[in-house]
Design an enzyme around this catalytic site. Sequence first.
Site, PDB file in Angstrom:
ATOM      1  N   ASP A 171      25.965  74.944  15.107  1.00 12.82           N
ATOM      2  CA  ASP A 171      26.036  73.755  14.144  1.00 12.82           C
ATOM      3  C   ASP A 171      27.318  72.941  14.423  1.00 12.82           C
ATOM      4  O   ASP A 171      28.297  73.430  14.561  1.00 12.82           O
ATOM      5  CB  ASP A 171      25.943  74.122  12.779  1.00 12.82           C
ATOM      6  CG  ASP A 171      25.877  72.947  11.741  1.00 12.82           C
ATOM      7  OD1 ASP A 171      25.173  72.192  12.093  1.00 12.82           O
ATOM      8  OD2 ASP A 171      26.623  73.118  10.704  1.00 12.82           O
ATOM      9  N   HIS A 172      27.310  71.513  14.082  1.00 13.37           N
ATOM     10  CA  HIS A 172      28.618  70.670  14.354  1.00 13.37           C
ATOM     11  C   HIS A 172      29.346  70.919  15.672  1.00 13.37           C
ATOM     12  O   HIS A 172      30.682  71.133  15.498  1.00 13.37           O
ATOM     13  CB  HIS A 172      29.468  70.988  13.002  1.00 13.37           C
ATOM     14  CG  HIS A 172      28.977  70.065  11.886  1.00 13.37           C
ATOM     15  ND1 HIS A 172      29.211  68.606  12.051  1.00 13.37           N
ATOM     16  CD2 HIS A 172      28.484  70.275  10.760  1.00 13.37           C
ATOM     17  CE1 HIS A 172      28.640  68.197  10.735  1.00 13.37           C
ATOM     18  NE2 HIS A 172      28.339  69.309  10.132  1.00 13.37           N
ATOM     19  N   GLY A 199      26.335  69.296   3.802  1.00 13.08           N
ATOM     20  CA  GLY A 199      27.275  69.490   2.552  1.00 13.08           C
ATOM     21  C   GLY A 199      26.415  69.598   1.304  1.00 13.08           C
ATOM     22  O   GLY A 199      26.684  69.304   0.173  1.00 13.08           O
ATOM     23  N   GLU A 256      24.008  63.123  14.020  1.00 12.11           N
ATOM     24  CA  GLU A 256      24.516  62.819  12.613  1.00 12.11           C
ATOM     25  C   GLU A 256      24.922  61.293  12.824  1.00 12.11           C
ATOM     26  O   GLU A 256      25.415  60.946  14.049  1.00 12.11           O
ATOM     27  CB  GLU A 256      25.537  63.643  12.307  1.00 12.11           C
ATOM     28  CG  GLU A 256      26.339  63.422  10.910  1.00 12.11           C
ATOM     29  CD  GLU A 256      27.514  64.128  10.658  1.00 12.11           C
ATOM     30  OE1 GLU A 256      28.554  63.857  10.529  1.00 12.11           O
ATOM     31  OE2 GLU A 256      27.119  65.431  10.369  1.00 12.11           O
ATOM     32  N   SER A 272      28.739  77.520  13.204  1.00  7.90           N
ATOM     33  CA  SER A 272      29.440  76.268  13.397  1.00  7.90           C
ATOM     34  C   SER A 272      30.409  76.441  14.673  1.00  7.90           C
ATOM     35  O   SER A 272      30.805  77.542  14.961  1.00  7.90           O
ATOM     36  CB  SER A 272      30.052  75.683  12.399  1.00  7.90           C
ATOM     37  OG  SER A 272      31.149  76.555  11.965  1.00  7.90           O
ATOM     38  N   ASP A 308      27.685  66.437  17.188  1.00  8.71           N
ATOM     39  CA  ASP A 308      28.145  65.874  16.434  1.00  8.71           C
ATOM     40  C   ASP A 308      29.216  65.016  17.063  1.00  8.71           C
ATOM     41  O   ASP A 308      30.503  65.344  17.323  1.00  8.71           O
ATOM     42  CB  ASP A 308      29.066  66.514  15.280  1.00  8.71           C
ATOM     43  CG  ASP A 308      29.603  65.555  14.120  1.00  8.71           C
ATOM     44  OD1 ASP A 308      29.494  64.582  14.245  1.00  8.71           O
ATOM     45  OD2 ASP A 308      30.227  66.330  13.350  1.00  8.71           O
ATOM     46  N   THR A 315      29.392  76.152   2.042  1.00 11.03           N
ATOM     47  CA  THR A 315      30.686  76.598   1.141  1.00 11.03           C
ATOM     48  C   THR A 315      30.272  77.385  -0.179  1.00 11.03           C
ATOM     49  O   THR A 315      31.136  78.283  -0.484  1.00 11.03           O
ATOM     50  CB  THR A 315      31.184  75.372   0.794  1.00 11.03           C
ATOM     51  OG1 THR A 315      31.694  74.571   1.671  1.00 11.03           O
ATOM     52  CG2 THR A 315      32.503  75.550  -0.173  1.00 11.03           C
TER      53      THR A 315
END
Length: 281
Positions: free
Chosen positions: A84-85, A207, A136, A50, A106, A231
């Site tokens: 990512d992101h 998520g 997204e 990320s 993003d 996470t």
Amino acid sequence: MPLATTADLVTRARAAGRGVAAFNVITLEHAEGIVAGAEQAGADVILQISENAVKFRGGLLRPIAAGVLEVARAAGVHVSVHLDHVEDVALLHQSASAGLSSVMFDASHLDYAENVAATRAAADWGHAQGLFVEAELGKVGGKDGAHAPGVRTDPTEAAEFVAATGVDALAVAVGSSHAMVERTAALDLALISALAEALPVPLVLHGSSGVADDTLRAAVAAGMTKINIGTILNVAFTGAVREVLDADATLVDPRTYLRPARDEIAAVAARLAGVVAGGSR
């Protein structure tokens, strides 16, 4: 095993009615544990770096990318590496030269028109570099963008967004949220089905750490393909480190606590990679 591309893994999973797990990498031990778990499960996986992980490493993408790519190349299953992101366009433009095959750009914090314009530019650039580009979309912005609590993606707007931007995959808001440490998220499975029907590109669930195994299976069955997980790996990693250090305050060799932490990541990754790849649609 030759390094895979995200496009191939996602396309193959979608065609088979299965999902593919995309795990976030922070340390090299994350990457090693994820691949070990994927090999145990016999499942292909995506390793994700990320923008926040790059910031943690002083803004340098290439060192962590090089290590993760080598772990992926040595794997006994197909593994791709993804950025990512990404909000920073300068970082986006490092992705291809760093050897990655895909990127998630993003711009979900912007209003709709600005999101479309920024994402279109990112997709055009990425496609010129041969990259698979994910974006997204949710109804509102906020700290977590499309995955802020209560946000949902509208199928009609999503179809218009994909057509306007030319992205290859879309992360959609259906009830999950980033950074959950309890697996209590309730997904809108009917909305997932509607989005899968409305969109010509694969759906991505961000998520996913907060989503229980049975709900993940149901989400894949309803039309989700790329399942992002982060996470829950950190919970396992940190728990193992804490247990070892609590047991012996004299320890100084990090290998003593990083080895069991890596093993815990492998166990979690093996289970979740298998859950996601099980397929039922």
